[in-house]
Design an enzyme around this catalytic site. Structure first.
Site, mmCIF file in Angstrom:
data_model
loop_
_atom_site.group_PDB
_atom_site.id
_atom_site.type_symbol
_atom_site.label_atom_id
_atom_site.label_comp_id
_atom_site.label_asym_id
_atom_site.label_seq_id
_atom_site.Cartn_x
_atom_site.Cartn_y
_atom_site.Cartn_z
ATOM 1 N N ARG A 83 0.866 -1.223 -0.210
ATOM 2 C CA ARG A 83 0.139 0.016 0.028
ATOM 3 C C ARG A 83 0.941 1.168 -0.267
ATOM 4 O O ARG A 83 1.689 1.482 0.835
ATOM 5 C CB ARG A 83 -0.892 0.006 0.979
ATOM 6 C CG ARG A 83 -1.761 1.141 1.344
ATOM 7 C CD ARG A 83 -2.703 1.283 2.379
ATOM 8 N NE ARG A 83 -3.765 0.801 1.977
ATOM 9 C CZ ARG A 83 -5.219 0.871 2.215
ATOM 10 N NH1 ARG A 83 -5.214 1.477 3.577
ATOM 11 N NH2 ARG A 83 -6.107 0.023 1.662
ATOM 12 N N HIS A 87 -7.373 0.691 -6.455
ATOM 13 C CA HIS A 87 -7.765 -0.112 -5.229
ATOM 14 C C HIS A 87 -8.241 -1.366 -5.730
ATOM 15 O O HIS A 87 -9.466 -1.854 -5.421
ATOM 16 C CB HIS A 87 -8.359 0.674 -4.295
ATOM 17 C CG HIS A 87 -8.141 0.164 -2.939
ATOM 18 N ND1 HIS A 87 -7.556 -1.041 -2.510
ATOM 19 C CD2 HIS A 87 -8.993 0.401 -1.679
ATOM 20 C CE1 HIS A 87 -7.674 -1.254 -1.093
ATOM 21 N NE2 HIS A 87 -8.639 -0.543 -0.861
ATOM 22 N N GLN A 126 -10.346 -3.924 -3.250
ATOM 23 C CA GLN A 126 -11.534 -3.600 -2.926
ATOM 24 C C GLN A 126 -12.488 -3.820 -3.965
ATOM 25 O O GLN A 126 -13.598 -4.385 -3.412
ATOM 26 C CB GLN A 126 -11.508 -1.986 -2.638
ATOM 27 C CG GLN A 126 -12.761 -1.490 -2.146
ATOM 28 C CD GLN A 126 -13.037 -1.797 -0.863
ATOM 29 O OE1 GLN A 126 -12.185 -1.620 0.095
ATOM 30 N NE2 GLN A 126 -14.215 -2.481 -0.280
ATOM 31 N N ASP A 158 -16.827 7.440 -1.821
ATOM 32 C CA ASP A 158 -15.720 7.523 -0.977
ATOM 33 C C ASP A 158 -15.448 8.574 -0.427
ATOM 34 O O ASP A 158 -16.258 9.774 -1.077
ATOM 35 C CB ASP A 158 -14.576 6.879 -1.916
ATOM 36 C CG ASP A 158 -13.466 6.481 -1.331
ATOM 37 O OD1 ASP A 158 -13.529 6.474 0.034
ATOM 38 O OD2 ASP A 158 -12.307 6.123 -1.904
ATOM 39 N N CYS A 196 -16.229 1.708 0.451
ATOM 40 C CA CYS A 196 -15.003 0.979 0.801
ATOM 41 C C CYS A 196 -14.406 1.193 2.184
ATOM 42 O O CYS A 196 -13.919 0.215 2.812
ATOM 43 C CB CYS A 196 -13.827 1.419 -0.066
ATOM 44 S SG CYS A 196 -13.347 2.909 -0.039
ATOM 45 N N ARG A 228 -13.806 -8.480 2.025
ATOM 46 C CA ARG A 228 -12.255 -8.223 1.606
ATOM 47 C C ARG A 228 -11.224 -9.558 2.102
ATOM 48 O O ARG A 228 -10.640 -9.827 1.400
ATOM 49 C CB ARG A 228 -11.604 -6.937 2.817
ATOM 50 C CG ARG A 228 -12.280 -5.647 2.105
ATOM 51 C CD ARG A 228 -11.769 -5.254 0.695
ATOM 52 N NE ARG A 228 -10.532 -5.123 0.618
ATOM 53 C CZ ARG A 228 -9.350 -4.015 1.256
ATOM 54 N NH1 ARG A 228 -10.310 -3.134 1.575
ATOM 55 N NH2 ARG A 228 -8.114 -4.328 0.947
#
Ligand code: CP
Ligand code: NVA
Length: 303
Positions: free
Chosen positions: A103, A130, A133, A221, A261, A289
């Protein structure tokens, strides 16, 4: 050749479909207490240059449940944080572990790392995408509503790493995508163009009500992503009319789902009534996840 997962487009549709099917099987095994130690003896290195709750815990718990081991490597506590070249870190770590999850900020970092790694590299969020996700998001939609192919997804808010993954997902999974972003916060035009050339049907506007119309799911988001905290005030102004409110949800089909997310900011990108309401599936989404990434880890790391 070593396989990596840097964006969704690193998987064919068949491979992505296989991973989601397997995620469902692993979820059932986990719930029934059936052992599934398919990565016994394997180690995953987890490099974090940004904060995380879900990603760290899902990868770490996932590796344990698969019989393997995960190493939490925050850049502040490794030589990476002191300037050791990415190429060297990739060469060294990939001689010791079986897979590496990263990440970080610039997407080029995961690309460079992958180029110099002997083992699979997984993008666990960059400023660009991402993809882990998205696997969980599609899995969640399909658990509740069946195949997403041919359905309409709406994205409302910042044209950020999550938007880009929803765009790539339209190529892989064959849903239509209706995006609304404030002017100046649209998604990366090259990434959008590539997805369209690969056949994705994507509409872009500056009107949340237009994007939400006829949607089968709505997602959003945060307005300021990690690394953009200093822009929070300016973004609050630009995004003021981009909240996923009950009025926005009402434009979608009556059985539309709400996804996020997480972490979420109630009263900013989403109204509390929406994220805590009956159309929201965000807790299942967060749980998935774990299951989706276990299937991904098995796909990339199993012998
Ligand atoms: N959604 C997500 O990636 O959450 P974390 O930042 O907590 O890992
Ligand atoms: N766009 C957000 C996603 C967090 C999971 C960020 O990059 O901070």
């Amino acid at each position: 050749m070593t396989r990596h997962f840097l964006t969704l487009l690193d998987l064919s549709t068949d491979e992505a479909r296989h991973i989601l099917k397997r995620a469902g099987e692993l979820k059932a095994m986990q719930q029934q207490g059936t052992p599934h130690r398919v990565l016994a003896g394997k180690t995953l290195g987890m490099i974090f240059e940004k904060a995380s709750t879900r990603t760290r815990v899902s990868f770490e718990a996932g590796m344990f449940q698969l019989g393997g081991h995960a190493l939490f490597l925050h850049s502040d506590a490794t030589q990476l944080g002191r300037g050791e070249p990415i190429e060297d870190a990739a060469r060294v770590l990939s001689r010791m572990v079986d897979g590496i999850m990263i990440r970080t900020f610039d997407h080029a970092i995961v690309q460079t790392f992958a180029e110099h790694s002997r083992v699979p590299v997984i993008n666990a969020l960059t400023d660009l995408t991402h993809p882990c996700q998205l696997l969980a998001d599609i899995m969640t939609y399909e658990e509740f509503r069946g195949s997403i192919e041919g359905r309409t997804a709406a994205w409302i808010g910042d044209g950020n790493n999550m938007t880009h993954s929803w765009i790539n997902g339209a190529v892989t999974f064959g849903y239509r995508l209706q995006i609304a972003c404030p002017e100046g916060y649209e998604p990366n035009p090259q990434l959008l163009d590539s997805a369209r050339k690969l056949g994705a049907e994507i509409e872009l506007s500056n009107d949340p009500l237009v994007a939400a119309r006829g949607a089968d799911l709505i997602s959003t988001d945060v307005w300021a992503s990690m690394g953009q905290e200093h822009e929070q005030k300016q973004r609050e102004k630009a995004f003021a009319t981009f909240q996923v409110s009950p009025e926005v949800m009402a434009q979608a089909h009556s059985d539309a789902l709400f996804l996020h997310c997480l972490p979420a900011h109630r009263g900013e990108e989403v109204a509390a009534e929406v994220i805590d309401g009956p159309q929201s599936v965000v807790w299942d989404e967060a749980e998935n996840r774990l299951h989706a990434q276990k299937a991904l880890l098995e796909f990339l790391l199993a012998d």
